[in-house]
Each structure stands twice: as structure tokens, then as C-alpha cells.
Design a protein around this motif. Structure first.
Motif, PDB file in Angstrom:
ATOM      1  N   ALA A   9      -7.817 -12.723   9.036  1.00  0.00           N
ATOM      2  CA  ALA A   9      -9.199 -13.238   9.097  1.00  0.00           C
ATOM      3  C   ALA A   9     -10.139 -12.240   9.771  1.00  0.00           C
ATOM      4  O   ALA A   9     -11.293 -12.544  10.037  1.00  0.00           O
ATOM      5  CB  ALA A   9      -9.227 -14.581   9.841  1.00  0.00           C
ATOM      6  N   GLY A  10      -9.619 -11.042  10.071  1.00  0.00           N
ATOM      7  CA  GLY A  10     -10.475  -9.997  10.633  1.00  0.00           C
ATOM      8  C   GLY A  10     -11.045  -9.124   9.525  1.00  0.00           C
ATOM      9  O   GLY A  10     -10.886  -9.412   8.331  1.00  0.00           O
ATOM     10  N   LEU A  32      -1.575 -15.260   9.079  1.00  0.00           N
ATOM     11  CA  LEU A  32      -1.427 -15.770  10.454  1.00  0.00           C
ATOM     12  C   LEU A  32      -2.484 -15.081  11.303  1.00  0.00           C
ATOM     13  O   LEU A  32      -2.490 -13.847  11.434  1.00  0.00           O
ATOM     14  CB  LEU A  32      -0.025 -15.438  10.997  1.00  0.00           C
ATOM     15  N   ASP A  33      -3.391 -15.889  11.859  1.00  0.00           N
ATOM     16  CA  ASP A  33      -4.489 -15.304  12.648  1.00  0.00           C
ATOM     17  C   ASP A  33      -4.855 -16.273  13.763  1.00  0.00           C
ATOM     18  O   ASP A  33      -4.965 -17.485  13.546  1.00  0.00           O
ATOM     19  CB  ASP A  33      -5.694 -15.044  11.733  1.00  0.00           C
ATOM     20  N   THR A  36      -9.493 -15.172  17.119  1.00  0.00           N
ATOM     21  CA  THR A  36     -10.181 -14.742  18.337  1.00  0.00           C
ATOM     22  C   THR A  36     -11.656 -14.586  17.988  1.00  0.00           C
ATOM     23  O   THR A  36     -12.062 -14.856  16.848  1.00  0.00           O
ATOM     24  CB  THR A  36      -9.638 -13.377  18.804  1.00  0.00           C
ATOM     25  N   PHE A  81      -1.852  -6.509  10.708  1.00  0.00           N
ATOM     26  CA  PHE A  81      -3.193  -6.038  11.085  1.00  0.00           C
ATOM     27  C   PHE A  81      -3.630  -6.584  12.443  1.00  0.00           C
ATOM     28  O   PHE A  81      -4.543  -6.036  13.056  1.00  0.00           O
ATOM     29  CB  PHE A  81      -4.239  -6.523  10.071  1.00  0.00           C
ATOM     30  N   ALA A  82      -3.057  -7.718  12.872  1.00  0.00           N
ATOM     31  CA  ALA A  82      -3.603  -8.422  14.051  1.00  0.00           C
ATOM     32  C   ALA A  82      -3.630  -7.495  15.257  1.00  0.00           C
ATOM     33  O   ALA A  82      -2.631  -6.864  15.594  1.00  0.00           O
ATOM     34  CB  ALA A  82      -2.758  -9.651  14.359  1.00  0.00           C
ATOM     35  N   GLU A  84      -6.328  -6.556  19.023  1.00  0.00           N
ATOM     36  CA  GLU A  84      -7.627  -6.367  19.655  1.00  0.00           C
ATOM     37  C   GLU A  84      -8.036  -4.965  19.239  1.00  0.00           C
ATOM     38  O   GLU A  84      -7.263  -4.013  19.400  1.00  0.00           O
ATOM     39  CB  GLU A  84      -7.499  -6.473  21.175  1.00  0.00           C
ATOM     40  N   THR A 100      -1.789  -8.507  23.027  1.00  0.00           N
ATOM     41  CA  THR A 100      -1.704  -8.651  21.560  1.00  0.00           C
ATOM     42  C   THR A 100      -1.093  -7.408  20.913  1.00  0.00           C
ATOM     43  O   THR A 100      -0.187  -7.506  20.079  1.00  0.00           O
ATOM     44  CB  THR A 100      -3.096  -8.928  20.963  1.00  0.00           C
ATOM     45  N   VAL A 130      -0.129  -1.496  10.634  1.00  0.00           N
ATOM     46  CA  VAL A 130      -1.422  -0.844  10.379  1.00  0.00           C
ATOM     47  C   VAL A 130      -1.974  -0.307  11.694  1.00  0.00           C
ATOM     48  O   VAL A 130      -2.339  -1.079  12.585  1.00  0.00           O
ATOM     49  CB  VAL A 130      -2.408  -1.848   9.745  1.00  0.00           C
ATOM     50  N   LYS A 162      -2.253   0.677  21.035  1.00  0.00           N
ATOM     51  CA  LYS A 162      -1.827   0.894  19.645  1.00  0.00           C
ATOM     52  C   LYS A 162      -0.690   1.925  19.601  1.00  0.00           C
ATOM     53  O   LYS A 162       0.254   1.789  18.829  1.00  0.00           O
ATOM     54  CB  LYS A 162      -3.007   1.371  18.781  1.00  0.00           C
ATOM     55  N   ASN A 187     -11.808   5.738  10.867  1.00  0.00           N
ATOM     56  CA  ASN A 187     -12.806   4.651  10.973  1.00  0.00           C
ATOM     57  C   ASN A 187     -13.126   4.024   9.629  1.00  0.00           C
ATOM     58  O   ASN A 187     -13.542   4.718   8.696  1.00  0.00           O
ATOM     59  CB  ASN A 187     -14.116   5.201  11.547  1.00  0.00           C
ATOM     60  N   GLN A 193     -17.292  -6.501   8.573  1.00  0.00           N
ATOM     61  CA  GLN A 193     -16.978  -5.876   9.869  1.00  0.00           C
ATOM     62  C   GLN A 193     -17.795  -6.556  10.965  1.00  0.00           C
ATOM     63  O   GLN A 193     -19.000  -6.769  10.831  1.00  0.00           O
ATOM     64  CB  GLN A 193     -17.270  -4.364   9.846  1.00  0.00           C
ATOM     65  N   LYS A 197     -19.291  -3.330  16.012  1.00  0.00           N
ATOM     66  CA  LYS A 197     -18.933  -1.968  15.617  1.00  0.00           C
ATOM     67  C   LYS A 197     -20.175  -1.201  15.141  1.00  0.00           C
ATOM     68  O   LYS A 197     -21.156  -1.796  14.702  1.00  0.00           O
ATOM     69  CB  LYS A 197     -17.868  -2.001  14.515  1.00  0.00           C
TER      70      LYS A 197
HETATM   71  P1  NAD Z   1     -10.669  -6.970  13.758  1.00  0.00           P
HETATM   72  O1  NAD Z   1     -10.881  -6.976  15.235  1.00  0.00           O
HETATM   73  O2  NAD Z   1     -11.824  -7.106  12.847  1.00  0.00           O
HETATM   74  O3  NAD Z   1      -9.629  -8.122  13.358  1.00  0.00           O
HETATM   75  C1  NAD Z   1      -8.491  -8.396  14.118  1.00  0.00           C
HETATM   76  C2  NAD Z   1      -7.950  -9.748  13.684  1.00  0.00           C
HETATM   77  O4  NAD Z   1      -6.754 -10.011  14.430  1.00  0.00           O
HETATM   78  C3  NAD Z   1      -8.894 -10.922  13.949  1.00  0.00           C
HETATM   79  O5  NAD Z   1      -8.951 -11.766  12.843  1.00  0.00           O
HETATM   80  C4  NAD Z   1      -8.276 -11.635  15.132  1.00  0.00           C
HETATM   81  O6  NAD Z   1      -8.543 -13.032  15.166  1.00  0.00           O
HETATM   82  C5  NAD Z   1      -6.799 -11.348  14.909  1.00  0.00           C
HETATM   83  N1  NAD Z   1      -6.021 -11.414  16.154  1.00  0.00           N
HETATM   84  C6  NAD Z   1      -6.299 -10.822  17.333  1.00  0.00           C
HETATM   85  N2  NAD Z   1      -5.364 -11.131  18.247  1.00  0.00           N
HETATM   86  C7  NAD Z   1      -4.453 -11.924  17.615  1.00  0.00           C
HETATM   87  C8  NAD Z   1      -3.240 -12.545  18.017  1.00  0.00           C
HETATM   88  N3  NAD Z   1      -2.776 -12.420  19.259  1.00  0.00           N
HETATM   89  N4  NAD Z   1      -2.559 -13.262  17.107  1.00  0.00           N
HETATM   90  C9  NAD Z   1      -3.018 -13.400  15.828  1.00  0.00           C
HETATM   91  N5  NAD Z   1      -4.165 -12.842  15.412  1.00  0.00           N
HETATM   92  C10 NAD Z   1      -4.875 -12.108  16.286  1.00  0.00           C
HETATM   93  O7  NAD Z   1      -9.846  -5.640  13.476  1.00  0.00           O
HETATM   94  P2  NAD Z   1      -9.916  -4.656  12.210  1.00  0.00           P
HETATM   95  O8  NAD Z   1     -11.005  -3.681  12.394  1.00  0.00           O
HETATM   96  O9  NAD Z   1      -9.856  -5.473  10.982  1.00  0.00           O
HETATM   97  O10 NAD Z   1      -8.538  -3.866  12.404  1.00  0.00           O
HETATM   98  C11 NAD Z   1      -7.334  -4.375  11.848  1.00  0.00           C
HETATM   99  C12 NAD Z   1      -6.193  -3.453  12.203  1.00  0.00           C
HETATM  100  O11 NAD Z   1      -6.460  -2.146  11.709  1.00  0.00           O
HETATM  101  C13 NAD Z   1      -6.000  -3.283  13.718  1.00  0.00           C
HETATM  102  O12 NAD Z   1      -4.629  -3.232  13.981  1.00  0.00           O
HETATM  103  C14 NAD Z   1      -6.654  -1.944  14.035  1.00  0.00           C
HETATM  104  O13 NAD Z   1      -6.035  -1.325  15.136  1.00  0.00           O
HETATM  105  C15 NAD Z   1      -6.397  -1.180  12.748  1.00  0.00           C
HETATM  106  N6  NAD Z   1      -7.392  -0.159  12.402  1.00  0.00           N
HETATM  107  C16 NAD Z   1      -8.718  -0.437  12.390  1.00  0.00           C
HETATM  108  C17 NAD Z   1      -9.635   0.543  11.998  1.00  0.00           C
HETATM  109  C18 NAD Z   1     -11.119   0.263  11.944  1.00  0.00           C
HETATM  110  O14 NAD Z   1     -11.895   1.195  11.724  1.00  0.00           O
HETATM  111  N7  NAD Z   1     -11.569  -0.953  12.091  1.00  0.00           N
HETATM  112  C19 NAD Z   1      -9.174   1.812  11.651  1.00  0.00           C
HETATM  113  C20 NAD Z   1      -7.795   2.071  11.689  1.00  0.00           C
HETATM  114  C21 NAD Z   1      -6.912   1.075  12.064  1.00  0.00           C
END
Ligand code: NAD
Ligand code: DAU
Length: 351
Positions: A9-10, A32-33, A36, A81-82, A84, A100, A130, A162, A187, A193, A197
């Protein structure tokens, strides 16, 4: 495949679920989300009524929830993906990141290992972790881009957590031969998003007539990748990636923050009607730098290209335009996210 998507859901997770449901409409997808502040069930509105789709609100640190889902849904593939994910929040409050990103990943790995072993280690099972390019630390202007063998040197509580999760995944492959693959991506930007950010923040603040806060001198460099290209890359890795390997994913689009913000301002001037200012660029404000701010990230994605045939398709010009248009046409999505909790974080971070 029967897929469990954590953090679906992120931002990237939801884009990935959309991608998967469109590409493989007959396959089961379970999200599973924990929902947050960064998770939003609205991100899954396009798929939530599908027969093959199920959403479960729960924490990846909760072993009983994870165990039950793996068994009852007969999962064979986990796309994890989950997390912080916001560096500034990790500086203000690192504990949730360790919980987390490290403990949560460990919980998933242990649950998946025992489940996989109980099934007699089927060869088609996969655990995709991821991760991020930030685990490699910061580059100088002339350094070569990060490749898969670049030593880890995380600099923020986010990237350190991470990196810790990456090491656990690696150890589970080497010790137990758990069928894991790690991706480290640069990024991302695109629809859904969260407003904190850089790119959504600049679009939304412009519409609200608020300052566009650029950290330090604005000369930090990021390598931007359209989120749809990241999702395609993960699809290829799940289907064709080699077990135990790491794949770096990037856009080959290095841009200085200040240049990116100026491009966004031009797009806002062109595409938005009724801006509260004559030009968005008048809102650009240089503010105190992020502590420990990494200077430059750049990804060498040659392994993805030569071994798996993946390259990004969306240019930065197309992708930024699509993204600005998306935020302009979706105020009903982002306005509710500017909650009192968000305002409190914003004041704390930017005061
Ligand atoms: P986001 O913060 O938008 O989404 C994270 C999701 O994880 C949310 O839906 C949140 O509710 C859920 N979550 C957080 N803690 C949780 C828990 N304890 N149990 C279950 N769900 C939980 O993050 P994003 O930008 O979509 O990133 C997703 C993944 O990709 C992350 O692992 C991040 O490290 C990685 N990533 C992100 C980017 C980027 O530019 N955004 C780049 C490379 C890697
Ligand atoms: O590199 C991959 C990482 O990219 C992911 O692992 C993270 O989850 C994701 O949040 C992102 O991290 P960054 O810190 O690079 O992204 P962010 O959008 O927060 O900032 C991008 C750049 O813009 C960075 O150099 C800091 C700067 N910035 C950011 C904000 C929010 C500003 O100048 N002003 C701001 O207000």
C-alpha cells in the motif's frame, strides 16, 4: 505464482501490484501492509475488487500473521517492499527504522525459511528483497557509479537499517540456501509517492504557494528512475534473476537537486492553472542541509542490461511530465495526506 507483497500500500509496492495484476491477471496477489502514515489503502483502489486480490492489514514484525498468510495463501513468492523509507524521518526517529527494516525483514526471512523447509524446499519459491542504492554510501563527483560489488558504507539510520536487512537476506541464502534475490535501486518517482519526498513535495508546495525547500546548496545529485521502470525490472528479476545474486537498478539519469527543482517549476508554470504565484521558481528557498546528506548517488545497471535484458524505457523528460500531471489531477489523493501528523513532522523537519 502466488505472491505475497509486503508494503503493497506504499508508493513502489502499489505501483508494483498494479503492474503485476495487469501483466498476470490470473495470479494470486496478497498484500500485507501495516498502513503506517506512508501506507494508503486508496493506492490499491484500482485492484481491490479483483477476485485474485486480497489485502491484509498487519505488521511484518508479527510472526503469527506472516506464518498464517504463507500457509493459508500457499504463497510461493514474497516481494518484500515494506519499510520505513524516508531519510529525514530516520534522523528524527531511528527506532522505527531498526524495528521494521531489520527486525521486520528478519521476521519475514525466518517465517519464509521454516515454511519453505516444511514444504521440502520447492525449487520455484522466491524471496525478493527490494533495497536501495543508499547502502553504498556517497559518491564524489568523479567516482564510478555503484556496482554490485561496491562495498557497503551506509550513512543515515535509514540506509544503515536497509544495509542490515540486506546482510540478513544474504546470510539466509548462504547459510540455508533460502532462494533469495536482492535489488538495490536508485531514487524512484511517479504516481502515489507520499508528499514528504522531494518531487511530490515540490509539486504540492507550489500549488499551496508554500516555499520549495532545497537543502544546502542544492548541488547533491540523485539518479532518478520512473517507478514503472522499476516495477518492470523487479518482474524480470523475479522471473529470471539468479538466486543469491544482487542486481543494481537505476535510471542513468543523474540530476542535481536544484536543476530538478527548476525543471519541476517550469512544468508547474506550464501545466498548472491558477498558481498562487507568477512563477513557481519564486518559491525556491535554500534551507539548512540534511545532517550527513549524501552528496551523490549513481547506479551502474549494466548487470540488469547484459544478464536480464532490462533497460529503463521512460525518459526523465517524459516521466517528470507524467508525474506533475498526476499530482495536478489527483488533489483528492494528496490533500487528505497533509494530516496533523504530517504537519507536525513538517514543522519539526523544516523549522
Ligand atoms: P513507502 O514509505 O512509500 O511505503 C512503505 C510501505 O510499507 C507503506 O505502505 C507502509 O505502510 C508499509 N510498512 C511500513 N512498515 C511496515 C510494517 N512494519 N509492516 C508492514 N508494512 C509496513 O516506501 P517506498 O518508497 O514505496 O519504498 C518501498 C521499498 O523500496 C522500501 O523497502 C525502500 O527501502 C525501497 N526503495 C525505495 C526507493 C524510493 O526511491 N522510494 C528506492 C529504492 C528502494
Ligand atoms: O536512493 C534511493 C532512496 O531515494 C530510497 O532508498 C529512499 O527510500 C527514498 O526516500 C530516496 O531517498 P532520498 O533521501 O534521496 O529522497 P528524497 O526525496 O527525500 O530527497 C531527494 C534529494 O532531495 C536529497 O538529496 C534530499 C533533497 N531534498 C529532499 C527534500 C524532502 C531537498 O533538497 N529538500 C527536501 O525538502
Amino acid at each position: 505464482m502466488r505472491l505475497l507483497v509486503t508494503g503493497g500500500a506504499g508508493f513502489i509496492g502499489a505501483n508494483f501490484v498494479h503492474h503485476w495484476c495487469q501483466a498476470y491477471p490470473d495470479e494470486r496477489v496478497v498484500v500485507l501492509d501495516a498502513l503506517t502514515y506512508a501506507g494508503n489503502i486508496e493506492n490499491l483502489a484500482l485492484v481491490e475488487r479483483r477476485e485474485n486480490f486480497r489485502f491484509v492489514q498487519g505488521d511484518i514484525c508479527d510472526r503469527s500473521v506472516v506464518d498464517e498468510l504463507l500457509v493459508t495463501e500457499n504463497i510461493d513468492t514474497v516481494a518484500h517492499f515494506a519499510a520505513e523509507s524516508h531519510v529525514d524521518r530516520s534522523i528524527l526517529g531511528p527506532a522505527a527504522f531498526v524495528q521494521t527494516n531489520v527486525v521486520g525483514t528478519f521476521t519475514l526471512l525466518e517465517a519464509f525459511r521454516q515454511y519453505w523447509e516444511a514444504q521440502k524446499k520447492p525449487s520455484n519459491y522466491r524471496f525478493l528483497h527490494v533495497s536501495t542504492d543508499e547502502v553504498y554510501g556517497s559518491l564524489g563527483p568523479d567516482d564510478p557509479a555503484f556496482c554490485e560489488t561496491t562495498p557497503y558504507a551506509p550513512n543515515s539510520p535509514y540506509s544503515a537499517s536497509k544495509a542490515g536487512s540486506d546482510h540478513l537476506v544474504r546470510a539466509y541464502y548462504h547459510t540455508y540456501k533460502l532462494p533469495t534475490i536482492i535489488t538495490n535501486c536508485s531514487n524512484n518517482y511517479g504516481p502515489y509517492q507520499f508528499p514528504e519526498k522531494l518531487i511530490p513535495l515540490m509539486c504540492i508546495n507550489t500549488l499551496l504557494g508554500k516555499p520549495l525547500p532545497v537543502y544546502g546548496d542544492g548541488k547533491n545529485v540523485r539518479d532518478w528512475l520512473y517507478v514503472g521502470d522499476h516495477c518492470r525490472a523487479l518482474d524480470v528479476v523475479i522471473h529470471h534473476g539468479k538466486l543469491g545474486e544482487t542486481y543494481n537498478i537505476g535510471g542513468n539519469n543523474e540530476v542535481e537537486n536544484i536543476n530538478l527543482v527548476q525543471i519541476l517549476c517550469q512544468l508547474m508554470d506550464e501545466l498548472a492553472s491558477d498558481l498562487p504565484v507568477s512563477s513557481a521558481k519564486h518559491l525556491i528557498t535554500f534551507v539548512k542541509d540534511r545532517p550527513g546528506h549524501d552528496q551523490r548517488y549513481a547506479i551502474n545497471a549494466n548487470k540488469m542490461k547484459t544478464q536480464l535484458g532490462w533497460t529503463p524505457l521512460v525518459t526523465i523528460t517524459e516521466g517528470l511530465r507524467l508525474t506533475v500531471e498526476w499530482y495536478l489531477t489527483h488533489p483528492d489523493w494528496w490533500k487528505p495526506l497533509l494530516s496533523p501528523e504530517y504537519q507536525a513532522y513538517y514543522s519539526q523537519n523544516y523549522s
